[in-house]
Design a protein around this motif. Structure first.
Motif: not given
Length: 217
Positions: A136-144, A150-153, A209-213
């Motif tokens: 999702a991070v790589q494909r979304c132009p805005r996020l990229r 990343a928020l765990l809600a 952190n996505l890497d930690d998850l």
């Protein structure tokens, strides 16, 4: 015609070539439950409004025989109905899998210094499952382009919508300038709004952190 790699995964919410908005001529002035004029469709059907009565933009869908979106992705555009569905049902914006975890629901937002923010975050980005978070991070132009957080809600109620306001003039119904600022459901002008994205307000969340998850799976 663009030839896509066979193994390319395209997020479910991404608009495709051939999917188009409905004609504005199909909009009309209707009467709301409070007996006041409001925006409506000619030959309006129940799915045109969400459970809170807000009118949604009609958009055609290009689907394959299995009912999945097909066609060349329009990476910078989000399909209104698919965004609305994944956000409302808390489904992954990439694969539509349920995203509720024991420790919360994962959302990925543009950075905008949110990692230093402790207040509510209003987002139109549907949640994402952990296996597809990086995609999702790589494909979304805005996020990229703007970076991500990343928020765990654990509290994430529906807040309102993003879309286009309309007004009734002597020349008929006319759109006003659209805005990316979410309009809350309790806004007095919500009846003259054509929604295109559903917004949740993340009230209790942890910046993760996505890497930690991913390393913990």
């Amino acid at each position: 015609m663009t030839i896509l790699p066979a193994d390319l995964t395209i997020p479910y919410i991404t608009a495709r070539e051939g999917e188009e908005a409905d004609y504005l001529l199909n909009l009309r002035v209707g009467i709301g439950p409070d007996r006041r004029p409001q925006l409506g469709y000619v030959n309006e059907e129940p799915p045109d409004r969400d459970p809170r009565g807000v009118l949604w933009a009609r958009y055609s869908m290009s689907l394959d025989v299995g009912g999945r979106p097909t066609g060349t992705p329009r990476w910078r555009l989000v399909h209104p109905l698919r965004q609305r569905t994944t956000m409302a049902l808390l489904r992954c914006q990439v694969c539509t899998a349920p995203v509720k975890r024991g420790d919360g629901v994962l959302f990925v937002e543009t950075a905008d210094d949110r990692d230093g923010c402790t207040g509510p975050v209003r987002t139109a980005q549907p949640p994402v499952c952990l296996p597809h978070a990086r995609m999702a991070v790589q494909r979304c132009p805005r996020l990229r382009s703007k970076g991500h957080v990343a928020l765990l809600a654990t509290r994430y109620p529906l807040y309102g919508v993003i879309g286009t306001p309309y007004q009734c003039t002597s020349d008929g119904i006319r759109p006003l300038a659209g805005t990316d600022t979410p309009l809350p459901y309790n806004h007095p002008l919500i009846g003259w709004f054509l929604a295109s994205q559903l917004v949740r307000e993340l009230r209790d969340y942890e910046v993760v952190n996505l890497d930690d998850l991913l390393s913990g799976t």
